[in-house]
Design a protein around this motif. Structure first.
Motif, PDB file in Angstrom:
ATOM      1  N   LYS A  61       0.865  -1.182   0.000  1.00 56.74           N
ATOM      2  CA  LYS A  61       0.000   0.000   0.000  1.00 56.74           C
ATOM      3  C   LYS A  61       0.901   1.232   0.000  1.00 56.74           C
TER       4      LYS A  61
ATOM      5  N   TYR B 282      -3.371  -0.009  -3.076  1.00 60.07           N
ATOM      6  CA  TYR B 282      -2.730  -1.324  -3.113  1.00 60.07           C
ATOM      7  C   TYR B 282      -2.233  -1.592  -4.536  1.00 60.07           C
TER       8      TYR B 282
ATOM      9  N   ASN C  51      -5.046  -0.953  -7.518  1.00 58.28           N
ATOM     10  CA  ASN C  51      -6.493  -1.192  -7.525  1.00 58.28           C
ATOM     11  C   ASN C  51      -7.258   0.066  -7.902  1.00 58.28           C
TER      12      ASN C  51
ATOM     13  N   ASN D  87      -8.733   0.797   4.650  1.00 60.38           N
ATOM     14  CA  ASN D  87      -8.123  -0.311   3.927  1.00 60.38           C
ATOM     15  C   ASN D  87      -9.217  -1.008   3.122  1.00 60.38           C
TER      16      ASN D  87
ATOM     17  N   SER E 108     -10.729  -3.217   0.081  1.00 62.06           N
ATOM     18  CA  SER E 108     -10.416  -4.308  -0.837  1.00 62.06           C
ATOM     19  C   SER E 108     -10.888  -3.946  -2.237  1.00 62.06           C
ATOM     20  N   GLU E 109     -10.351  -4.635  -3.227  1.00 61.56           N
ATOM     21  CA  GLU E 109     -10.751  -4.401  -4.610  1.00 61.56           C
ATOM     22  C   GLU E 109     -12.235  -4.732  -4.782  1.00 61.56           C
ATOM     23  N   ASN E 110     -12.945  -3.909  -5.554  1.00 61.34           N
ATOM     24  CA  ASN E 110     -14.382  -4.122  -5.761  1.00 61.34           C
ATOM     25  C   ASN E 110     -14.756  -4.171  -7.244  1.00 61.34           C
TER      26      ASN E 110
END
Length: 377
Positions: free
Chosen positions: A120, A158, A177, A185, A187-189
């Motif tokens: 990151k 990230y 991402n 933080n 996550s990829e969506n």
């Protein structure tokens, strides 16, 4: 806070153990505690800073808070370097509702002055974004960049980055991402990735310029015209392919500072309710002058003009499309540890805000005062 406690315990353990495993321990004011091997093969860094902010707004409609005291950032940095070939760096922030991992990056040397970064990290598109938050000449970054952060975009992401240098040229290429934030933080969506390339060139130690390009595909999201405290004058939906360009320059020779940055993003989808703007532009011009000393012990005056604006919009778009900001500031650096900043900011939009029930509802301008005291460990 549990995460900060754990890492503080680890750091304390390392400091206690240094008598066994190393012979060198040194503190650099404002640059943290360094524990190193006797032959300097490795170095451990423990650092951090806190800045406490006071904000005042001349607008208090809709029961908005007019003045506020807050801890803006409370960060701890942990780093480890081995042979200058491998580097590990963490940054954590406890200023929000919970402790967040701002940065967590692994860096490895590939060959001469060329590196691979993973984890990151800060997207390389904007030099203003890549200046450390503890070393900004203004309390907040410019409004166009703030607007992109809220998308979210261009913040801590990230991914992977290759970067290096040759003579006076630096180059960056990252794949991320694209939906990350420093404060969360995420996550990829989606299946899209954000691709960024950047070049920087210095003609002398005091003058340089650069250019960036950035491409991704947006899910349907909201792009705000945001002020310096992340309140919005306007909101527009955006969607689809997003291609951006940025140019910047900087001249920095004490006591003078001149720099600027401008970007434009183009959204490739046709105008519709899910993509209400075709272009978005943001940037700033800044001049600074040290009345005495430098940023280790001195007083600096800052003046800045900023703009953030939508380009072509959908026919029935009713909110503001242009936000201009005028900033006067002063920075007092007592030493490498303690500093004080004061920013007077006037912000003016080309129309009244139509966002309901906010501090800026039915207004086209505001005046705000931001001040912060900062202590770096």
């Amino acid at each position: 806070m549990k995460g900060l406690v754990r890492f503080s315990i680890i750091a304390l353990f390392i400091m206690i153990a240094q008598n066994i495993y190393s012979q060198t321990i040194a503190y650099k004011p404002g640059n943290g505690l360094h524990i190193s091997s006797t032959n300097n093969d490795w170095d451990f860094l423990f650092a951090g800073y806190i800045n406490s902010i006071y904000s005042f707004h001349n607008v208090n409609e809709n029961n908005a808070v007019q003045n506020n005291l807050n801890v803006h950032r409370a960060r701890i940095d942990l780093g480890f370097n081995y042979l200058n070939d491998y580097n590990l760096f963490f940054e954590f922030d406890a200023a929000g509702q919970r402790t967040e991992m701002v940065l967590a990056q692994i860096q490895a040397k590939l060959f001469y002055a060329n590196y691979l970064l993973a984890g990151k990290f800060i997207n390389p598109f904007s030099p203003e974004n890549n200046r450390t938050t503890s070393g900004l000449s203004t309390i907040e970054r410019y409004s166009g960049l703030n607007s992109m952060f809220m998308l979210p975009a261009l913040d801590a992401q990230y991914g992977l980055m290759y970067f290096g240098s040759a003579s006076n040229l630096k180059y960056y290429f990252s794949l991320t991402n694209g939906n990350g934030e420093a404060a969360q933080n995420i996550s990829e969506n989606n299946n899209s990735k954000d691709v960024t390339a950047r070049l920087e060139y210095k003609t002398s130690p005091n003058f340089g310029f650069g250019a960036s390009i950035d491409y991704t595909k947006e899910e349907t999201q909201q792009l705000n015209l945001a002020d310096h405290t992340f309140d919005s004058f306007s909101i527009a939906n955006v969607n689809g392919k997003r291609l951006g360009y940025l140019g910047n320059f900087e001249y920095n020779e004490n006591p003078y500072l001149f720099r600027g940055e401008m970007f434009q993003y183009n959204f490739n989808e046709g105008l519709s309710l899910s993509n209400e703007v075709k272009n978005f532009l943001g940037g700033y011009l800044e001049a600074g002058y040290f009345l005495s000393g430098n940023n280790n012990d001195g007083v600096q005056l800052i003046g800045r003009f900023e703009t953030a604006r939508y380009g072509k919009t959908i026919d029935n778009f009713t909110g503001p499309t242009v936000l201009n900001s005028y900033l006067l500031g002063t920075n007092w650096y007592a030493n490498t540890i303690f500093s004080f900043q004061l920013n007077l900011i006037y912000e003016n939009a080309n129309k009244n805000s139509v966002i309901p029930l906010t501090r800026l509802t039915s207004r086209s301008d505001e005046f705000e005062i931001l001040s912060t005291v900062q202590l770096k460990f």
